[in-house]
Scaffold this active site. Structure first.
Site, PDB file in Angstrom:
ATOM      1  N   CYS A  60     -54.384  -8.829 -67.524  1.00 49.87           N
ATOM      2  CA  CYS A  60     -54.911  -7.817 -66.596  1.00 49.87           C
ATOM      3  C   CYS A  60     -53.859  -7.373 -65.592  1.00 49.87           C
ATOM      4  O   CYS A  60     -54.074  -6.433 -64.832  1.00 49.87           O
ATOM      5  CB  CYS A  60     -56.150  -8.339 -65.865  1.00 49.87           C
ATOM      6  SG  CYS A  60     -55.804  -9.627 -64.648  1.00 49.87           S
ATOM      7  N   ARG A  95     -62.924 -15.309 -64.184  1.00 44.37           N
ATOM      8  CA  ARG A  95     -61.532 -14.879 -64.040  1.00 44.37           C
ATOM      9  C   ARG A  95     -61.275 -14.597 -62.570  1.00 44.37           C
ATOM     10  O   ARG A  95     -61.717 -13.587 -62.038  1.00 44.37           O
ATOM     11  CB  ARG A  95     -61.266 -13.624 -64.876  1.00 44.37           C
ATOM     12  CG  ARG A  95     -59.881 -13.008 -64.656  1.00 44.37           C
ATOM     13  CD  ARG A  95     -59.603 -11.899 -65.667  1.00 44.37           C
ATOM     14  NE  ARG A  95     -60.531 -10.791 -65.550  1.00 44.37           N
ATOM     15  CZ  ARG A  95     -60.298  -9.666 -64.842  1.00 44.37           C
ATOM     16  NH1 ARG A  95     -59.152  -9.513 -64.205  1.00 44.37           N
ATOM     17  NH2 ARG A  95     -61.200  -8.704 -64.784  1.00 44.37           N
ATOM     18  N   ASP A 117     -65.563 -12.417 -66.625  1.00 48.10           N
ATOM     19  CA  ASP A 117     -65.046 -12.068 -67.947  1.00 48.10           C
ATOM     20  C   ASP A 117     -63.824 -12.900 -68.328  1.00 48.10           C
ATOM     21  O   ASP A 117     -62.914 -12.415 -68.985  1.00 48.10           O
ATOM     22  CB  ASP A 117     -64.715 -10.571 -68.017  1.00 48.10           C
ATOM     23  CG  ASP A 117     -63.648 -10.164 -66.995  1.00 48.10           C
ATOM     24  OD1 ASP A 117     -63.150 -11.054 -66.263  1.00 48.10           O
ATOM     25  OD2 ASP A 117     -63.310  -8.974 -66.938  1.00 48.10           O
ATOM     26  N   CYS A 175     -51.886 -19.502 -44.894  1.00 53.85           N
ATOM     27  CA  CYS A 175     -52.127 -20.733 -44.128  1.00 53.85           C
ATOM     28  C   CYS A 175     -51.700 -22.008 -44.854  1.00 53.85           C
ATOM     29  O   CYS A 175     -51.721 -23.083 -44.267  1.00 53.85           O
ATOM     30  CB  CYS A 175     -53.601 -20.840 -43.731  1.00 53.85           C
ATOM     31  SG  CYS A 175     -54.682 -21.342 -45.072  1.00 53.85           S
ATOM     32  N   CYS A 186     -52.346 -20.950 -50.305  1.00 54.60           N
ATOM     33  CA  CYS A 186     -52.551 -19.704 -49.586  1.00 54.60           C
ATOM     34  C   CYS A 186     -51.246 -19.302 -48.891  1.00 54.60           C
ATOM     35  O   CYS A 186     -50.668 -20.095 -48.147  1.00 54.60           O
ATOM     36  CB  CYS A 186     -53.668 -19.885 -48.565  1.00 54.60           C
ATOM     37  SG  CYS A 186     -53.909 -18.458 -47.487  1.00 54.60           S
ATOM     38  N   HIS A 237     -57.679 -12.465 -47.630  1.00 53.82           N
ATOM     39  CA  HIS A 237     -58.077 -11.905 -48.921  1.00 53.82           C
ATOM     40  C   HIS A 237     -57.125 -12.379 -50.019  1.00 53.82           C
ATOM     41  O   HIS A 237     -55.904 -12.296 -49.871  1.00 53.82           O
ATOM     42  CB  HIS A 237     -58.048 -10.374 -48.841  1.00 53.82           C
ATOM     43  CG  HIS A 237     -58.313  -9.686 -50.138  1.00 53.82           C
ATOM     44  ND1 HIS A 237     -59.588  -9.532 -50.647  1.00 53.82           N
ATOM     45  CD2 HIS A 237     -57.470  -9.112 -51.033  1.00 53.82           C
ATOM     46  CE1 HIS A 237     -59.511  -8.877 -51.804  1.00 53.82           C
ATOM     47  NE2 HIS A 237     -58.243  -8.617 -52.064  1.00 53.82           N
ATOM     48  N   CYS A 239     -58.659 -19.800 -43.902  1.00 51.14           N
ATOM     49  CA  CYS A 239     -58.191 -18.802 -42.923  1.00 51.14           C
ATOM     50  C   CYS A 239     -58.831 -17.434 -43.107  1.00 51.14           C
ATOM     51  O   CYS A 239     -58.571 -16.532 -42.313  1.00 51.14           O
ATOM     52  CB  CYS A 239     -56.670 -18.690 -42.945  1.00 51.14           C
ATOM     53  SG  CYS A 239     -56.018 -17.835 -44.392  1.00 51.14           S
ATOM     54  N   CYS A 278     -59.572 -17.033 -48.894  1.00 53.45           N
ATOM     55  CA  CYS A 278     -59.229 -18.408 -48.557  1.00 53.45           C
ATOM     56  C   CYS A 278     -60.269 -18.917 -47.564  1.00 53.45           C
ATOM     57  O   CYS A 278     -60.502 -18.303 -46.524  1.00 53.45           O
ATOM     58  CB  CYS A 278     -57.840 -18.444 -47.930  1.00 53.45           C
ATOM     59  SG  CYS A 278     -57.425 -20.042 -47.210  1.00 53.45           S
ATOM     60  N   CYS A 297     -59.024 -13.213 -60.313  1.00 59.58           N
ATOM     61  CA  CYS A 297     -57.933 -12.239 -60.428  1.00 59.58           C
ATOM     62  C   CYS A 297     -57.264 -12.153 -59.062  1.00 59.58           C
ATOM     63  O   CYS A 297     -57.789 -11.536 -58.143  1.00 59.58           O
ATOM     64  CB  CYS A 297     -58.550 -10.909 -60.849  1.00 59.58           C
ATOM     65  SG  CYS A 297     -57.364  -9.608 -61.116  1.00 59.58           S
ATOM     66  N   HIS A 335     -60.283 -10.886 -56.437  1.00 55.91           N
ATOM     67  CA  HIS A 335     -61.692 -10.846 -56.815  1.00 55.91           C
ATOM     68  C   HIS A 335     -61.915 -11.798 -57.990  1.00 55.91           C
ATOM     69  O   HIS A 335     -60.989 -12.148 -58.705  1.00 55.91           O
ATOM     70  CB  HIS A 335     -62.106  -9.431 -57.235  1.00 55.91           C
ATOM     71  CG  HIS A 335     -62.152  -8.465 -56.085  1.00 55.91           C
ATOM     72  ND1 HIS A 335     -61.034  -7.775 -55.660  1.00 55.91           N
ATOM     73  CD2 HIS A 335     -63.160  -8.096 -55.254  1.00 55.91           C
ATOM     74  CE1 HIS A 335     -61.374  -7.008 -54.615  1.00 55.91           C
ATOM     75  NE2 HIS A 335     -62.653  -7.186 -54.352  1.00 55.91           N
TER      76      HIS A 335
HETATM   77 ZN   LIG Z   1     -55.510 -19.370 -46.076  1.00 58.80          ZN
END
Ligand SMILES: [Zn+2]
Length: 134
Positions: free
Chosen positions: A67, A120, A111, A52, A49, A104, A101, A98, A122, A107
Site C-alpha cells: 500500500c 492492517r 483488510d 515520545c 513513537c 497521529h 502522547c 500513540c 497503515c 489508520h
Molecule cells: Zn508518542
C-alpha cells in the site's frame, strides 16, 4: 478528552520535531506513499513513537501490504495505541494515535488479508523510529 502521559504545547512540539514530522504527528497529515524510510525495513527490531519514544510495534508483525506505507497486523500491546473514529475526507476510518502522547500515527483498516489478525495498521514512516535488535 484523553489524558496522555506526555503533553506538550504546539510550540514545544514544533521545537522538537521537524516540520514534516509536526505535520504528520500533530496535524494528522499523511506522508506520500512509497516515500517512507521504514517501508523496506525488514530487520528484526522495535518501532517506537517518533514524538515520545513509546514502544508501538514489533518487527515480527510488519508485513508487506503493497500500500506504500509500513504496515503491521497488530500493535505491541493493545493499550499502546489509541483508536479514534475518523470521519474526515468523506470516509469512515479508524485513526491510530500513540496512547502515550496522542500523536497521529496513521489508520487501521480491516483488510490485512492473510495476517493473524486481519488488521492492517497503515503507519506513516515519519511517525516511527526503528531500533534494530542488537
Ligand atoms: Zn508518542
Amino acid at each position: 478528552m484523553t489524558t496522555y502521559d506526555v503533553t506538550k504545547s504546539d510550540a514545544q512540539w514544533r521545537e522538537e520535531l521537524t516540520p514534516d514530522q509536526f505535520a504528520v504527528l500533530r496535524e494528522a497529515a499523511t506522508e506520500r506513499p512509497w516515500t517512507g524510510e521504514l517501508l523496506d525495513e525488514h530487520r528484526a527490531g522495535l518501532y517506537t513513537c517518533a514524538a515520545c519514544g513509546a514502544e508501538l510495534f514489533q518487527s515480527g508483525t510488519k508485513f508487506d501490504s503493497h500500500c506504500g506505507w509500513p504496515s503491521f497486523y497488530e500493535s505491541i500491546r493493545p493499550e499502546a495505541v489509541e483508536l479514534i473514529e475518523d470521519r474526515s475526507q468523506g470516509m469512515l476510518r479508524t485513526e491510530v494515535r500513540c496512547a502515550n502522547c496522542g500523536s497521529h500515527l496513521g489508520h487501521v483498516f480491516p483488510d490485512g488479508f492473510g495476517t493473524p489478525t486481519g488488521d492492517r495498521y497503515c503507519m506513516n514512516s515519519i511517525s516511527l523510529d526503528f531500533t534494530p535488535e542488537a
